[in-house]
Design a protein around this motif. Structure first.
Motif, short mmCIF file in Angstrom:
data_model
loop_
_atom_site.label_atom_id
_atom_site.label_comp_id
_atom_site.label_asym_id
_atom_site.label_seq_id
_atom_site.Cartn_x
_atom_site.Cartn_y
_atom_site.Cartn_z
N ARG A 102 15.20 6.04 41.86
CA ARG A 102 14.48 5.66 40.64
C ARG A 102 15.20 6.27 39.43
O ARG A 102 14.98 7.43 39.08
CB ARG A 102 13.04 6.16 40.69
CG ARG A 102 12.20 5.48 41.76
CD ARG A 102 10.76 6.01 41.75
NE ARG A 102 10.68 7.40 42.19
CZ ARG A 102 9.67 8.22 41.90
NH1 ARG A 102 8.66 7.79 41.15
NH2 ARG A 102 9.66 9.47 42.34
N GLU A 106 5.24 12.90 31.67
CA GLU A 106 5.39 11.78 32.61
C GLU A 106 5.97 12.23 33.96
O GLU A 106 6.00 11.45 34.91
CB GLU A 106 6.31 10.70 32.01
CG GLU A 106 5.74 10.01 30.77
CD GLU A 106 4.70 8.94 31.13
OE1 GLU A 106 4.38 8.78 32.33
OE2 GLU A 106 4.21 8.27 30.20
N VAL A 121 11.39 13.68 41.57
CA VAL A 121 10.97 12.93 40.37
C VAL A 121 12.06 11.94 39.97
O VAL A 121 13.23 12.13 40.25
CB VAL A 121 10.68 13.89 39.18
CG1 VAL A 121 9.52 14.81 39.51
CG2 VAL A 121 11.91 14.69 38.79
N PRO A 122 11.66 10.86 39.25
CA PRO A 122 12.66 9.91 38.78
C PRO A 122 13.56 10.53 37.70
O PRO A 122 13.21 11.56 37.11
CB PRO A 122 11.82 8.76 38.20
CG PRO A 122 10.44 9.26 38.07
CD PRO A 122 10.28 10.44 38.95
N ALA A 124 9.18 5.18 31.87
CA ALA A 124 8.20 5.65 32.86
C ALA A 124 7.50 4.48 33.54
O ALA A 124 7.22 4.52 34.75
CB ALA A 124 7.17 6.56 32.18
N LYS A 125 7.26 3.44 32.78
CA LYS A 125 6.57 2.26 33.31
C LYS A 125 7.34 1.67 34.50
O LYS A 125 6.76 1.29 35.51
CB LYS A 125 6.46 1.22 32.18
CG LYS A 125 5.59 0.04 32.46
CD LYS A 125 5.38 -0.80 31.18
CE LYS A 125 6.69 -1.29 30.59
NZ LYS A 125 6.51 -2.12 29.37
N ILE A 162 9.27 13.15 34.50
CA ILE A 162 10.58 12.51 34.62
C ILE A 162 11.68 13.50 34.25
O ILE A 162 11.55 14.22 33.25
CB ILE A 162 10.66 11.28 33.67
CG1 ILE A 162 9.70 10.20 34.16
CG2 ILE A 162 12.08 10.74 33.56
CD1 ILE A 162 9.57 9.03 33.21
N LEU A 180 10.03 3.35 36.11
CA LEU A 180 10.42 4.40 37.05
C LEU A 180 9.26 4.79 37.97
O LEU A 180 9.47 5.25 39.09
CB LEU A 180 10.88 5.65 36.29
CG LEU A 180 12.23 5.51 35.60
CD1 LEU A 180 12.48 6.69 34.65
CD2 LEU A 180 13.37 5.42 36.63
N LYS A 181 8.06 4.59 37.47
CA LYS A 181 6.89 5.01 38.25
C LYS A 181 6.08 3.82 38.74
O LYS A 181 4.93 3.98 39.18
CB LYS A 181 6.01 5.93 37.40
CG LYS A 181 6.72 7.24 37.05
CD LYS A 181 6.11 7.94 35.85
CE LYS A 181 4.74 8.51 36.14
NZ LYS A 181 4.19 9.21 34.94
#
Lengths: 286, 286
Positions: A145, A76, A47-48, A281-282, A78, A284-285
């Motif tokens: 990330r 999310e 995960v980021p 999150a926007k 994260i 990182l993902k």
């Protein structure tokens, strides 16, 4: 690579928060940090990672306990790393006498003055050593990330670290950050003590390398920066934060929001915590 | 009616959290509490009220700072009252010697033993005096719509107060509550000291009036109770909580959920905080 010692662990949100301790080579001392990892993380599905840098007088627990970040981070998928704010027990003369310097006040820089340089290297800890140690530990974190955020002194840390390392972080955000520390009291005090400035410019170039408003001017590429500051923040009123200097650079991708009626406390942070996690999150993902 | 003195105030969520102080007649001492009020509240459009009772060693700040209740409460348009957990500075001999008795450990009862009865009356403070004082202050709170929740000792408080006062509260919920305090160590210690028990039954009827598992047996009407307990809660393992005794009463409307891997901490509470606030919202806004 030093072994991570598990100090404690708590189930929280969709995962768990673990406190680790390890002998830091950056600090020449043991240091502790908290790590939230959603249960979806695994070495095969990493995960980021989001770093949260806390402010003056705080430690690795403050953001984890009062920030209200973890439910959104869990949702999310994260991870969040919560480092301490300084070395502990360095034994530097006077380090416990002033809440704005020394213990709890590492300022996320590498000290160069004789007095502080052995232990006060929070910059290297956050930017280099923690990612290396965590990669080695194979905990299901994806260090391709990574984003970074923080509060007050930690907001300064998050923004300056992001701006000094183009490409290493996907995004940066801050609550009530010290945006122009080479000219404001906390920063001037910290830089005067921690940094061995030999240049004759004013402020010295050794200070400007940690000043986000200065760094932003020469930042290349797309900036992904969100800053929230409360209009009733006493430190804003005292000229410690200066978000307008950051805004005045006029760089695209930098959003500075003044939040009506909010102050400098974790009540302010917890209110906008989900929005900041969603902002990261926007990227990182993506 | 005593005047409320404003100690501090912070913008948070969709409203503000204010700390008040006033001379409590129940406690014969000044006491402090925090009050979250969403900005939608006004005397002409009052909002429902949720009481949060904290656990041993905590105070009026603990739930407000670590509980992660306020964003959801703001979204739902619900006020939250955070009382302290005991009188402060009563001067009773030994009150600061044991974290399970005295300061920080009021147990939400009215003491009847000679030693404690002057000050240790948290039951009256929560059930009678705070609602009266707050009504008088005209802060936009609707005391015809009130619910109550809490943690650990405060979970005991929330459940027993709900069950002792049918119709006064719309719903009750608890994180890791002491469900059967007349038989478990914290409760036996508290009741032995605080209550002047003269009945010969075992446990004495003076104790049973504060025991939720006992009170539930004779509770008339619809119960609206939600209880969450972590399976890794050390106090569950030590027999302090006994949620099964509550469950075994078999009363409809009582949901006891065992949450895998969670412990007794505010990390556990903050994870389920939004669900608990939503649970109460359902009844408060019905």
């Amino acid at each position: 690579m030093p072994a991570l010692e598990k100090v404690s662990s708590n189930r929280v949100s969709t995962g768990s928060l673990t406190k680790y301790k390890f002998p830091s080579s950056s600090l020449s001392l043991p240091t502790q940090f908290n790590l939230f990892v959603p249960s979806s993380a695994s070495p095969s599905s990493p995960v980021p990672v989001l770093f949260y840098l806390a402010g003056l007088t705080c430690n690795e627990d403050t953001g984890a306990q009062k920030g209200a970040f973890l439910n959104k981070a869990g949702e999310e998928g994260i991870a969040i790393v919560f480092p301490d704010t300084s070395p502990r027990g360095a034994g530097v003369e006077g380090e416990d006498d002033d809440w704005q310097l020394g213990t709890g006040a590492g300022f996320y820089l590498n000290a160069t003055s004789e007095k502080w340089k052995k232990h006060y290297n929070m910059y290297d800890l956050v930017v280099k050593e923690l990612p290396e140690v965590l990669k080695e530990a194979d905990l299901g974190l994806d260090f391709s990330r990574v984003s970074i955020f923080g509060h007050s002194m930690g907001g300064h840390g998050a923004l300056s670290i992001y701006l000094k390392n183009p490409g290493q972080y996907k995004s940066s955000s801050a609550f009530a950050p010290a945006c122009n520390p080479s000219k404001t009291p906390w920063g001037v005090n910290a830089f005067t003590n921690y940094l061995n400035a030999v240049t004759r410019s004013s402020p010295p170039s050794e200070w400007l390398q940690y000043d986000s408003s200065h760094l932003l001017q020469s930042f290349k590429g797309d900036a992904h920066i969100l800053v929230d500051v409360g209009t009733e923040d006493d430190f804003l009123k005292k000229g410690q934060l200066e978000p307008k200097t950051l805004e005045r650079v006029g760089k695209e991708g930098v959003e500075v929001r003044m939040q009506e009626g909010f102050d400098h406390s974790y009540y302010f942070i917890s209110t906008f915590a989900p929005e900041h996690v969603a902002f990261h999150a926007k990227y990182l993902k993506a």
